[in-house]
Enzyme design. Structure first.
Site, PDB file in Angstrom:
ATOM      1  N   ALA A 103       0.860  -1.178   0.000  1.00 51.10           N
ATOM      2  CA  ALA A 103       0.000   0.000   0.000  1.00 51.10           C
ATOM      3  C   ALA A 103       0.899   1.232   0.000  1.00 51.10           C
ATOM      4  O   ALA A 103       1.818   1.327   0.823  1.00 51.10           O
ATOM      5  CB  ALA A 103      -0.916   0.001   1.217  1.00 51.10           C
ATOM      6  N   THR A 148       2.315   5.150   0.100  1.00 54.09           N
ATOM      7  CA  THR A 148       2.198   6.501   0.637  1.00 54.09           C
ATOM      8  C   THR A 148       2.135   7.484  -0.527  1.00 54.09           C
ATOM      9  O   THR A 148       2.556   7.171  -1.644  1.00 54.09           O
ATOM     10  CB  THR A 148       3.415   6.842   1.514  1.00 54.09           C
ATOM     11  OG1 THR A 148       4.606   6.709   0.733  1.00 54.09           O
ATOM     12  CG2 THR A 148       3.497   5.909   2.718  1.00 54.09           C
ATOM     13  N   VAL A 190       4.511  -1.287   3.301  1.00 52.70           N
ATOM     14  CA  VAL A 190       4.340   0.125   2.967  1.00 52.70           C
ATOM     15  C   VAL A 190       5.235   0.480   1.783  1.00 52.70           C
ATOM     16  O   VAL A 190       6.444   0.213   1.795  1.00 52.70           O
ATOM     17  CB  VAL A 190       4.687   1.021   4.171  1.00 52.70           C
ATOM     18  CG1 VAL A 190       4.599   2.498   3.786  1.00 52.70           C
ATOM     19  CG2 VAL A 190       3.760   0.720   5.341  1.00 52.70           C
ATOM     20  N   LYS A 191       4.638   1.065   0.751  1.00 51.81           N
ATOM     21  CA  LYS A 191       5.407   1.476  -0.424  1.00 51.81           C
ATOM     22  C   LYS A 191       5.827   2.935  -0.277  1.00 51.81           C
ATOM     23  O   LYS A 191       4.999   3.806   0.020  1.00 51.81           O
ATOM     24  CB  LYS A 191       4.579   1.311  -1.701  1.00 51.81           C
ATOM     25  CG  LYS A 191       4.417  -0.116  -2.161  1.00 51.81           C
ATOM     26  CD  LYS A 191       3.537  -0.228  -3.390  1.00 51.81           C
ATOM     27  CE  LYS A 191       4.273   0.132  -4.649  1.00 51.81           C
ATOM     28  NZ  LYS A 191       3.454  -0.145  -5.862  1.00 51.81           N
ATOM     29  N   VAL A 192       7.106   3.176  -0.512  1.00 51.81           N
ATOM     30  CA  VAL A 192       7.626   4.541  -0.510  1.00 51.81           C
ATOM     31  C   VAL A 192       8.434   4.747  -1.778  1.00 51.81           C
ATOM     32  O   VAL A 192       8.977   3.789  -2.337  1.00 51.81           O
ATOM     33  CB  VAL A 192       8.510   4.824   0.728  1.00 51.81           C
ATOM     34  CG1 VAL A 192       7.709   4.640   2.023  1.00 51.81           C
ATOM     35  CG2 VAL A 192       9.752   3.924   0.734  1.00 51.81           C
TER      36      VAL A 192
END
Length: 217
Positions: free
Chosen positions: A56, A58, A82-84
């Site tokens: 998912a 950011t 978490v995707k950054v």
């Protein structure tokens, strides 16, 4: 090689998950837009369907806000990655989240140097975009080979997650190189099972079976 499906369509995810072929899911803002659904709601639903990582993303560009978004996303479920983005602020956020035990997928990777930075920042996954790399005249699979060599040289734990997959040949080449994961559109996963000789053989078997006049059930 692990298969993730690159979609936010829960119907596709359920269908593929039932095959036993699915190891995880990746989403991004464009896929969420295509689904037409609330972002947090659909991510939570997907995380409840599959056991593996669900990426998912950011959307903030600065570290402070990105970290807050990342922690909110990570709280949705234990299997959230978490995707950054692969920026300095994204790498800083990756380091902070990874230190907290959160899986982080560093996305929009287009060079081996970027992949090296992500591994040093503690990323669980690095997402090099092979299709987009090909689009601008570079060899996407050569990038995967370079990253594989670098990661093997230093025994980095970061998994290479081949993204922007356009067709079955991308999947084959990624597997031959030794990528850890490919995140694949649902239609491309289905195409992997297709072969004209399979269809021809099945047609022949069924014709011969019908000629016997027998039934199994």
């Amino acid at each position: 090689m692990k298969f993730f499906v690159d979609t936010a369509d829960v119907n596709d995810i359920r269908e593929l998950n039932d095959t036993g072929l699915l190891d995880g899911v990746t989403t991004n803002p464009s896929l969420i837009k295509k689904s037409g659904r609330d972002f947090l709601e659909v991510v939570e639903e997907i995380a409840g369907i599959v056991d593996g990582p669900v990426s998912a993303e950011t959307v903030a560009l600065d570290h402070v806000t990105m970290l807050k978004e990342g922690r909110k996303l990570a709280a949705i479920a234990d299997n959230i990655a978490v995707k950054v983005p692969l920026t300095i602020d994204g790498l800083k956020t990756c380091k902070a989240l990874a230190s907290d035990g959160v899986m982080v997928n560093v996305t929009l990777c287009f060079s081996a140097n970027q992949a090296l930075l992500a591994a040093k920042a503690g990323a669980a996954f690095i997402s090099p975009f092979v299709g987009r790399h090909d689009d601008v005249g570079f060899d996407g699979m050569a990038l995967i080979e370079d990253i594989r060599t670098i990661y093997d040289n230093y025994a980095f734990d970061t998994e290479i997650l081949v993204a922007s997959v356009r067709h079955p040949v991308h999947v084959l080449e990624a597997a031959l190189i030794g990528a850890d994961v490919a995140t694949i559109p649902a239609d491309v996963i289905r195409k992997l099972a297709n072969h004209p000789l399979t269809d021809k053989g099945l047609e022949g078997f069924l014709k011969d079976w019908a000629a016997t006049g027998q039934k199994i059930l």
